[in-house]
Design a protein around this motif. Structure first.
Motif, PDB file in Angstrom:
ATOM      1  N   LYS A 145      17.276  43.846  25.323  1.00  0.00           N
ATOM      2  CA  LYS A 145      17.035  44.866  26.344  1.00  0.00           C
ATOM      3  C   LYS A 145      15.667  45.517  26.172  1.00  0.00           C
ATOM      4  O   LYS A 145      14.987  45.815  27.151  1.00  0.00           O
ATOM      5  CB  LYS A 145      18.111  45.960  26.256  1.00  0.00           C
ATOM      6  CG  LYS A 145      19.512  45.483  26.582  1.00  0.00           C
ATOM      7  CD  LYS A 145      20.525  46.598  26.487  1.00  0.00           C
ATOM      8  CE  LYS A 145      20.690  47.137  25.072  1.00  0.00           C
ATOM      9  NZ  LYS A 145      21.182  46.133  24.114  1.00  0.00           N
ATOM     10  N   THR A 146      15.285  45.729  24.900  1.00  0.00           N
ATOM     11  CA  THR A 146      14.058  46.469  24.644  1.00  0.00           C
ATOM     12  C   THR A 146      12.846  45.761  25.249  1.00  0.00           C
ATOM     13  O   THR A 146      11.960  46.398  25.819  1.00  0.00           O
ATOM     14  CB  THR A 146      13.862  46.660  23.127  1.00  0.00           C
ATOM     15  OG1 THR A 146      15.106  47.107  22.577  1.00  0.00           O
ATOM     16  CG2 THR A 146      12.802  47.668  22.838  1.00  0.00           C
ATOM     17  N   VAL A 147      12.845  44.457  25.129  1.00  0.00           N
ATOM     18  CA  VAL A 147      11.729  43.681  25.669  1.00  0.00           C
ATOM     19  C   VAL A 147      11.650  43.859  27.187  1.00  0.00           C
ATOM     20  O   VAL A 147      10.563  44.046  27.749  1.00  0.00           O
ATOM     21  CB  VAL A 147      11.907  42.187  25.308  1.00  0.00           C
ATOM     22  CG1 VAL A 147      10.885  41.347  26.021  1.00  0.00           C
ATOM     23  CG2 VAL A 147      11.818  42.010  23.804  1.00  0.00           C
ATOM     24  N   VAL A 157      15.615  55.330  28.967  1.00  0.00           N
ATOM     25  CA  VAL A 157      16.440  56.010  27.971  1.00  0.00           C
ATOM     26  C   VAL A 157      17.250  54.952  27.241  1.00  0.00           C
ATOM     27  O   VAL A 157      18.092  54.286  27.842  1.00  0.00           O
ATOM     28  CB  VAL A 157      17.391  57.024  28.641  1.00  0.00           C
ATOM     29  CG1 VAL A 157      18.200  57.748  27.588  1.00  0.00           C
ATOM     30  CG2 VAL A 157      16.604  58.011  29.483  1.00  0.00           C
ATOM     31  N   ASP A 158      16.993  54.784  25.951  1.00  0.00           N
ATOM     32  CA  ASP A 158      17.708  53.749  25.194  1.00  0.00           C
ATOM     33  C   ASP A 158      19.020  54.323  24.668  1.00  0.00           C
ATOM     34  O   ASP A 158      19.102  55.509  24.368  1.00  0.00           O
ATOM     35  CB  ASP A 158      16.842  53.281  24.025  1.00  0.00           C
ATOM     36  CG  ASP A 158      17.360  51.960  23.454  1.00  0.00           C
ATOM     37  OD1 ASP A 158      18.247  51.344  24.075  1.00  0.00           O
ATOM     38  OD2 ASP A 158      16.858  51.553  22.389  1.00  0.00           O
ATOM     39  N   GLU A 159      20.001  53.474  24.554  1.00  0.00           N
ATOM     40  CA  GLU A 159      21.321  53.897  24.062  1.00  0.00           C
ATOM     41  C   GLU A 159      21.781  55.140  24.801  1.00  0.00           C
ATOM     42  O   GLU A 159      22.076  56.173  24.219  1.00  0.00           O
ATOM     43  CB  GLU A 159      21.288  54.123  22.553  1.00  0.00           C
ATOM     44  CG  GLU A 159      20.845  52.913  21.763  1.00  0.00           C
ATOM     45  CD  GLU A 159      21.697  51.674  22.006  1.00  0.00           C
ATOM     46  OE1 GLU A 159      22.828  51.813  22.521  1.00  0.00           O
ATOM     47  OE2 GLU A 159      21.237  50.571  21.707  1.00  0.00           O
ATOM     48  N   GLN A 160      21.830  54.986  26.097  1.00  0.00           N
ATOM     49  CA  GLN A 160      22.092  56.111  26.985  1.00  0.00           C
ATOM     50  C   GLN A 160      23.367  56.867  26.638  1.00  0.00           C
ATOM     51  O   GLN A 160      23.446  58.075  26.789  1.00  0.00           O
ATOM     52  CB  GLN A 160      22.137  55.588  28.415  1.00  0.00           C
ATOM     53  CG  GLN A 160      22.205  56.659  29.470  1.00  0.00           C
ATOM     54  CD  GLN A 160      23.603  57.116  29.717  1.00  0.00           C
ATOM     55  OE1 GLN A 160      24.547  56.414  29.395  1.00  0.00           O
ATOM     56  NE2 GLN A 160      23.754  58.310  30.246  1.00  0.00           N
TER      57      GLN A 160
HETATM   58 MG    MG Z   1      17.846  47.984  21.403  1.00  0.00          MG
END
Ligand code: MG
Ligand code: ADP
Length: 839
Positions: A446-448, A540-543
């Motif tokens: 997901k980060t990419v 927003v990561d790990e929402q």
């Molecule tokens: Mg991640």
């Protein structure tokens, strides 16, 4: 309600078969007997046999097992036919008559009695029709103390339950019901169930217990067409043990009286019985029952000290007339289409159902309403969000930067990553702000994708922000990103709670003047007086760690960027719809190629050595291992092995020859950062950690995850933790240590050992532990559901969502649906009040 016949289906079948055989045997016999009588008892000659021989022969072949008495009679009959020739006319006549009677009796015995239907009971209608007394001024907002029939003391007790006004009590639904609507005949009663019978008193006997002079006992013997039953009451107290009082009780239930009796069926040495049931004498078997409990579903409310079950039922009775004045919030056509009863009827029947059908109808309606309001609220939020203008980010202008970035990557995007990136980029090209949730299992990449999206915004001349729930994660994102971004000549900075003041001022300044293109940070980003020159996209990561409130805080700051939220915690669909129903959802449902499933095993604490052996052999191959513990504080740990203690034990005793790092929430952020960096670089080979590593920490060389006290974690959380390994190409292992003897705990862990599918695991977690636990935080913004269940009412949720979307599309402000709008407002106020209490 299922009217249970006296015979189970298989018993019934066997009985039917037997009866057919009996009839086939009987028919020629009866014909023969009839013919012999018609012809004057002449011992008719048939085609093969005489009448007497035929009878003797046939009577040897009775197709039924006979009772001893029947057997005797049969012998006598057969003997008679053996000497039929020698019998006179009168004797022949008598023998034939006896034979016919004998056969008739046999026939009657073999035919099973027709199943007896359960008794009928006439119930008096609930007095919800407003007696002028109660309807007068009752409103939803009337304080309970002002309601006639509720005294100040009761009102005070109710207030302790948080029940202050009529509306509160109306929505205080029963916790359960006693099923006295289960009407039964005595013979069909089953121990352990609640039931109601209608029966006649055979005997009635009131007496003082021979063992306890202060215990009065009333015993009745009841009877209905199917059997008899004992009923007993015990009256403790000197007053009740007086002969006069007991005689009066006995007279109340005289022999011959018809009773309706409701209670719990108990098993006793004398067969099923009722103890202390509810009883009412009926004028006759079809007279209506006056009791408000007998023959009905009796609501059971959560109790509070000083309020008896009956008292709560009475107070509910007192407020139900308020329903008369309530308007129906749903249009008729919609109600019919969804097969829903009226809301006021549903509220009445949830408190006072006459039977299961009424209860189910009531529940269906109220569950639907709960979901509908939830989804309408989300639809409104989405509508409001879309009212704002977001920066239009032409794909063409950002495209070059994204392409450059993809070239830099040492791998190609998976199909799923490409598809999702495409969805995001087309959202960004619109003037409506994107509101999208990106779901993808741990390690799905997901980060990419998020970074590519940020670069699309930056390439189009905007700024981007990437927020993570913990400092560790923010730092990790920053380091990963900084490397790539410097090659792309994109300026980036890290802002967290521990950024020094000087540096912070600089960052804020660069944001305002537009020098800084990408800001990475924790939610300090939200708290701070952060202002952007032209913020285009927030990721927003790990929402799920952020909660809806924080998500909205950005908007409250007057920022209208596109919003991409990401979660690696697969959320069951019902939960996702409830929490994120205002978002579009994308899913990366494909792992990068070459990943192997993580070999997962459950071990007892006594098998810990196996875990250590595995760590040793993997480290020997150049790999690394996590050892994760639930808690670090001594005060909370009880018998848990704390991270500090385990670290000492491992570094000094078990792996004295290896470097063992330590990571926990109490460390300063530099210390955390160092611990992760050392582990990533291989300076430490084993990392003892609390759940700080749960989210996002990415060390591809780590191939072993040992989790201590695994039974203390939720499944979804364990799956998250497990996702810290298996990030490289090598086979990874997860060992779940568990000393619990709870079979359920064991079962949960076994599921994890079996499945690597995050969604399957999350569904199971939802079912086993409920939504609050799955999400794991109070701030998760869980919906306010009293009756609806996110694990079992999924289908209703989908329906309600469709309806909510249709209503919202044609009438977003609910102008044509004033009652719905009012309910929604009311719910918001309630939620706001609850939130205020929590804070
Ligand atoms: Mg991640
Ligand atoms: P997530 O955030 O979904 O848990 P990450 O974006 O952190 O996953 O990716 C996990 C690992 O997989 C990272 O090391 C990342 O560089 C790598 N990765 C991402 N996409 C791919 C891909 N398409 N092919 C190979 N490796 C990838």
């Amino acid at each position: 309600m299922a009217a249970r016949s006296l015979h189970s289906p298989s018993e019934q079948q066997a009985a039917d078969g037997l009866e057919r055989a009996l009839l086939a045997w009987l028919q020629p016999l009866q014909q023969g007997l009839q013919l012999e009588a018609d012809r004057g008892f002449t011992n008719l000659q048939g085609r093969r046999d005489t009448f007497a021989d035929f009878l003797r022969h046939q009577l040897e072949q009775v197709p039924l097992p006979l009772e001893p008495r029947e057997q005797e009679q049969l012998q006598a009959l057969r003997a008679g036919y053996g000497r039929y020739d020698q019998l006179g006319l009168g004797q022949r006549q008598r023998l034939v008559r006896q034979s016919r009677e004998w056969l008739l009796a046999l026939r009657r015995r073999a035919r099973p009695p027709a199943p007896v239907n359960p008794p009928r009971l006439k119930l008096v209608d609930a007095p919800a029709a407003p007696s002028s007394r109660a309807a007068q001024t009752l409103e939803l907002s009337t304080p309970l103390g002002d309601v006639k029939g509720i005294g100040p003391r009761t009102a005070a007790r109710l207030a302790q339950l948080g029940l202050l006004v009529v509306r509160d009590l109306l929505h205080h639904y029963p916790r359960d019901y006693l099923d006295y609507a289960n009407l039964k005949r005595i013979q069909a009663l089953e121990p352990g169930e609640t039931a109601t019978i209608v029966a006649t008193v055979r005997r009635s006997h009131g007496f003082v217990s021979p063992r306890n002079p202060n215990l009065g006992i009333l015993k009745l013997q009841l009877q209905d067409p199917t059997g008899r039953l004992r009923v007993s009451w015990f009256f403790a107290g000197r007053r009740f043990a007086s002969p006069g009082w007991l005689a009066a009780q006995q007279r109340q239930f005289p022999a011959g009286a018809t009773l309706a009796v409701s209670g719990l069926v108990k098993q006793t040495p004398y067969g099923p019985a009722f103890q202390d049931p509810l009883m009412e004498v009926l004028e006759h078997a079809h007279a209506p029952v006056q009791s408000r409990a007998i023959g009905r579903l009796l609501p059971v409310y959560g109790l509070t000290e000083g309020l008896s079950a009956d008292r709560i039922r009475q107070t509910v009775d007192a407020i139900l007339p308020v329903l008369q004045a309530q308007d129906e919030p749903l249009p008729l056509a919609l109600r019919q289409q969804q097969g829903l009863i009226e809301r006021h009827l549903a509220l009445l029947q949830i408190h006072q159902p006459q039977d299961q059908a009424q209860l189910q109808a009531a529940r269906s309606r109220l569950v639907f309403d709960e979901f509908l309001l939830l989804q309408l609220g989300l639809a409104q939020r989405r509508h409001q969000l879309r009212q704002h203008q977001a920066p239009v980010l032409e794909p063409s202008s950002g495209g070059a930067l994204v392409e450059q970035f993809l070239q830099l990557l040492p791998f190609a995007l998976t199909g799923a990553q490409q598809r999702v990136l495409q969805q995001i980029r087309s959202d960004l090209a619109r003037a409506e702000p994107m509101a999208r949730l990106l779901q993808g299992d741990v390690g799905s990449g997901k980060t990419v994708v998020a970074l590519a999206a940020l670069l699309a915004a930056i390439g189009a001349g905007c700024q981007g922000a990437l927020m993570a729930p913990t400092e560790v994660l923010a730092q990790q994102h920053f380091h990963k990103v900084a490397d790539w971004l410097s090659q792309l000549h994109v300026s980036t900075a890290l802002l967290t709670g521990s950024t020094p003041a000087r540096r912070r001022r600089q960052i804020l300044e660069d944001l305002v003047n537009g020098q800084l293109q990408l800001l990475v940070g924790t939610h300090a980003l939200l708290e701070d007086p952060v202002a952007f020159a032209r913020l285009g996209l927030v990721v927003v990561d790990e929402q799920h760690r952020f909660g809806v409130n924080q998500r909205n805080r950005l908007l409250a700051k007057g920022l209208q960027p596109h919003l991409l939220t990401m979660t690696a915690t697969p959320i069951p669909r019902t939960l996702a719809l409830s929490l994120h129903g205002d978002l579009d959802v994308s899913q990366i449902d494909e792992l990068p190629p070459g990943r192997q499933p993580i070999a997962t095993r459950v071990l007892r604490g006594s098998e810990r050595d196996q875990a250590y052996d595995l760590i040793r052999s993997e480290v020997a191959k150049g790999q690394r291992a996590y050892v994760v513990l639930p808690l670090v504080e001594e005060s909370e740990k009880l018998d848990l092995r704390s991270a500090v203690e385990v670290h000492r034990h491992l570094s000094e005793d078990v792996f004295a020859d290896l470097a063992v790092g330590l990571l926990h929430g109490r460390l300063s952020s530099e210390a955390k950062q160092q611990a992760i960096a050392a582990f990533a670089a291989g300076e430490t080979q084993v990392l003892v950690s609390t759940t700080v590593v749960e989210v996002g920490v990415d060390v591809p060389a780590a191939t072993v995850m040992v989790i201590e006290h695994a039974e203390r974690f939720g499944l979804a959380q364990l799956h998250q933790l497990r996702g810290r390994v298996g990030r490289g190409a090598d086979q990874s292992h997860c060992l779940l240590l568990n000393d619990s003897n709870n079979p359920l705990a064991r079962q949960r862990l076994d599921l994890l050992a079996r499945s690597c599918d995050g969604f399957e695991i999350a569904e199971m977690d939802l079912r086993l532990r409920g939504p609050g636990q799955v999400l794991g935080t109070r701030q998760s913004g869980l919906p306010d559901l009293a009756l609806a269940s996110l694990s079992s009412d999924g289908a209703v949720l989908e329906q309600a969502r469709t309806v909510a979307q249709a209503i919202s599309a044609s009438d977003p402000e609910l102008r044509q649906h004033p009652q719905l709008a009012a309910l929604l407002r009311e719910q918001r106020q309630r939620l706001a009040a609850t939130a205020a209490q929590l804070n």
